[in-house]
Design an enzyme around this catalytic site. Sequence first.
Site, mmCIF file in Angstrom:
data_model
loop_
_atom_site.group_PDB
_atom_site.id
_atom_site.type_symbol
_atom_site.label_atom_id
_atom_site.label_comp_id
_atom_site.label_asym_id
_atom_site.label_seq_id
_atom_site.Cartn_x
_atom_site.Cartn_y
_atom_site.Cartn_z
ATOM 1 N N CYS A 220 0.746 -1.511 -0.091
ATOM 2 C CA CYS A 220 0.356 -0.086 -0.184
ATOM 3 C C CYS A 220 1.322 1.005 0.223
ATOM 4 O O CYS A 220 0.333 2.296 -0.490
ATOM 5 C CB CYS A 220 -1.236 0.553 0.814
ATOM 6 S SG CYS A 220 -2.174 -1.432 1.131
ATOM 7 N N HIS B 167 -2.631 6.511 1.622
ATOM 8 C CA HIS B 167 -3.211 5.905 1.056
ATOM 9 C C HIS B 167 -5.135 5.251 1.923
ATOM 10 O O HIS B 167 -5.685 6.186 3.174
ATOM 11 C CB HIS B 167 -2.770 5.383 1.575
ATOM 12 C CG HIS B 167 -2.961 3.409 1.173
ATOM 13 N ND1 HIS B 167 -3.643 2.715 0.711
ATOM 14 C CD2 HIS B 167 -3.002 2.736 2.716
ATOM 15 C CE1 HIS B 167 -3.656 2.213 0.480
ATOM 16 N NE2 HIS B 167 -3.647 1.582 1.652
ATOM 17 N N ASN C 50 -10.296 0.034 -0.561
ATOM 18 C CA ASN C 50 -8.779 -0.244 -0.417
ATOM 19 C C ASN C 50 -8.013 -0.047 -2.104
ATOM 20 O O ASN C 50 -7.873 -1.805 -2.084
ATOM 21 C CB ASN C 50 -7.912 -0.557 0.982
ATOM 22 C CG ASN C 50 -6.572 -0.577 1.256
ATOM 23 O OD1 ASN C 50 -5.465 0.008 -0.213
ATOM 24 N ND2 ASN C 50 -6.168 -0.974 2.133
HETATM 25 N N1 ACO Z 1 -18.488 -8.726 8.739
HETATM 26 C C1 ACO Z 1 -18.973 -9.279 10.342
HETATM 27 N N2 ACO Z 1 -17.733 -9.391 11.457
HETATM 28 C C2 ACO Z 1 -16.681 -9.479 11.379
HETATM 29 C C3 ACO Z 1 -16.336 -9.187 10.240
HETATM 30 C C4 ACO Z 1 -16.923 -8.990 9.168
HETATM 31 N N3 ACO Z 1 -16.756 -8.928 7.492
HETATM 32 N N4 ACO Z 1 -14.775 -9.338 9.757
HETATM 33 C C5 ACO Z 1 -14.628 -9.374 11.259
HETATM 34 N N5 ACO Z 1 -15.634 -10.038 11.712
HETATM 35 C C6 ACO Z 1 -15.721 -9.757 13.473
HETATM 36 C C7 ACO Z 1 -14.506 -10.583 13.926
HETATM 37 O O1 ACO Z 1 -14.955 -11.964 13.753
HETATM 38 C C8 ACO Z 1 -14.948 -10.475 15.499
HETATM 39 O O2 ACO Z 1 -16.162 -11.167 16.043
HETATM 40 P P1 ACO Z 1 -15.678 -12.011 17.618
HETATM 41 O O3 ACO Z 1 -15.464 -10.815 18.530
HETATM 42 O O4 ACO Z 1 -17.298 -12.677 17.812
HETATM 43 O O5 ACO Z 1 -14.225 -12.617 17.561
HETATM 44 C C9 ACO Z 1 -14.833 -9.298 15.263
HETATM 45 O O6 ACO Z 1 -15.854 -8.194 13.816
HETATM 46 C C10 ACO Z 1 -14.405 -7.547 16.075
HETATM 47 O O7 ACO Z 1 -13.012 -8.148 15.309
HETATM 48 P P2 ACO Z 1 -12.226 -6.943 15.073
HETATM 49 O O8 ACO Z 1 -10.908 -7.698 13.795
HETATM 50 O O9 ACO Z 1 -10.827 -6.823 16.750
HETATM 51 O O10 ACO Z 1 -13.025 -5.989 14.835
HETATM 52 P P3 ACO Z 1 -12.451 -4.525 14.648
HETATM 53 O O11 ACO Z 1 -12.814 -3.170 15.536
HETATM 54 O O12 ACO Z 1 -10.562 -4.461 14.977
HETATM 55 O O13 ACO Z 1 -12.066 -4.366 12.545
HETATM 56 C C11 ACO Z 1 -10.802 -4.299 11.095
HETATM 57 C C12 ACO Z 1 -11.067 -4.712 12.364
HETATM 58 C C13 ACO Z 1 -11.870 -3.244 10.241
HETATM 59 C C14 ACO Z 1 -10.154 -5.064 10.289
HETATM 60 C C15 ACO Z 1 -9.904 -2.792 11.666
HETATM 61 O O14 ACO Z 1 -9.251 -3.509 12.583
HETATM 62 C C16 ACO Z 1 -8.977 -2.642 10.852
HETATM 63 O O15 ACO Z 1 -9.456 -1.013 10.132
HETATM 64 N N6 ACO Z 1 -7.850 -2.610 10.740
HETATM 65 C C17 ACO Z 1 -7.048 -1.972 9.909
HETATM 66 C C18 ACO Z 1 -6.252 -3.258 8.274
HETATM 67 C C19 ACO Z 1 -6.035 -2.526 7.407
HETATM 68 O O16 ACO Z 1 -7.368 -1.513 6.949
HETATM 69 N N7 ACO Z 1 -5.426 -2.999 6.512
HETATM 70 C C20 ACO Z 1 -5.642 -2.226 4.846
HETATM 71 C C21 ACO Z 1 -4.297 -2.910 4.524
HETATM 72 S S1 ACO Z 1 -2.710 -1.891 5.776
HETATM 73 C C22 ACO Z 1 -3.472 -0.603 5.563
HETATM 74 O O17 ACO Z 1 -3.607 -0.591 4.209
HETATM 75 C C23 ACO Z 1 -2.839 0.379 6.502
#
Ligand code: ACO
Length: 332
Positions: free
Chosen positions: A114, A259, A289
């Site tokens: 990215c 980004h 993304n």
């Molecule tokens: N739909 C419904 N539920 C979901 C989904 C989905 N698509 N994905 C995960 N969940 C559930 C999980 O299973 C978990 O359930 P549980 O509590 O029963 O185990 C719950 O939601 C919470 O999961 P978390 O991973 O803790 O959710 P979080 O609030 O951290 O959000 C996310 C996840 C959106 C990926 C967040 O961590 C994030 O934005 N991280 C940054 C990652 C990113 O943007 N990466 C891109 C590449 S790097 C870059 O470009 C900077």
Amino acid sequence: MNIRSEIVGCGSYLPERIVTNDELSSKLETTDEWIQSRTGIRQRHLAADGELTSDLALKAAERALEHAGIPATEVDMVVLATTTPDNTFPATATKVQHRLGMINGAAFDIQAVCSGFVYGLAIADNFIKTGQCKTVVLIGAETFSRILDWEDRTTCVLFGDGAGAVVLRASEGDPEANAGEAGHNRGPGILSTHLHSDGATNDLLYVDGGPSSTQTVGHVRMNGREVFRHAVTNLAAIVEEALDANGMSPDDIDWIVPHQANKRILDGTARKLGLPVEKIVITVERHANTSAASIPLALDEAVRDGRIKKGDLVLMEAMGGGLTWGAGLVRW
Ligand code: ACO
């Protein structure tokens, strides 16, 4: 002579097919509400069967050259940032070079996930500043949908396909605009670029395949929480580094073109820096993304709709797998 790199044109391309969160939730255990509240994403564009990264890249590059009013025969380098090349080799950039009708110079791919576009900006800027190139086409292009595990709801809802490009040209700058104290900050062009990586964090975001390891293409795997935590810290630090290097403060910035990973990362970084969210160009809700393509896609939109104007100070920043992160400060 003080050679500078000026961005003289931009262009972008999004595949026709739009996939909404509701469409995803008909196949996966997810909801529009979950995706929007966690990421800000409403929809993403996905490449058609047989539509390759080189096809997307070519369209974005053609539009950028047209915008710049420069024929491909004057281009002496194509730099293509991508994590999803058509093939392991040859470089996808060489296909684009050929299809553009470019007859001089060199073309190659770079890989910083990215952060690929800001890495490419640094490479293009340095080739121009050292006098080795005069006109560079820098492209960020991805068909990220091809490396997603469509059964893994924690990753597949976050990404989309697309391409963006800029044309950079050597310029001697405007001596009037550059005169006086800190005058180097006033004329158009790239003021500075800043790159970092930390391989100790490889396992936070990676693809579980590759030609040397598994001989398969593999799928994206991510520790979302940890990536989120590193993103806000590293992005705020890189913005401060870029501003310090130029003796500037957040108030000097007219536009941040980040980004586009996640609306919450953008908000968190802005809060940390004390920057108003209104100064951030945001497209993540429509594009999701698109990895290396997200900055030039957002840039093209903001230039063409008139938000970014001549004389504006524009800051681009990104973080991606590696982890890699970087920034570029540009006087438009
Ligand atoms: N739909 C419904 N539920 C979901 C989904 C989905 N698509 N994905 C995960 N969940 C559930 C999980 O299973 C978990 O359930 P549980 O509590 O029963 O185990 C719950 O939601 C919470 O999961 P978390 O991973 O803790 O959710 P979080 O609030 O951290 O959000 C996310 C996840 C959106 C990926 C967040 O961590 C994030 O934005 N991280 C940054 C990652 C990113 O943007 N990466 C891109 C590449 S790097 C870059 O470009 C900077």
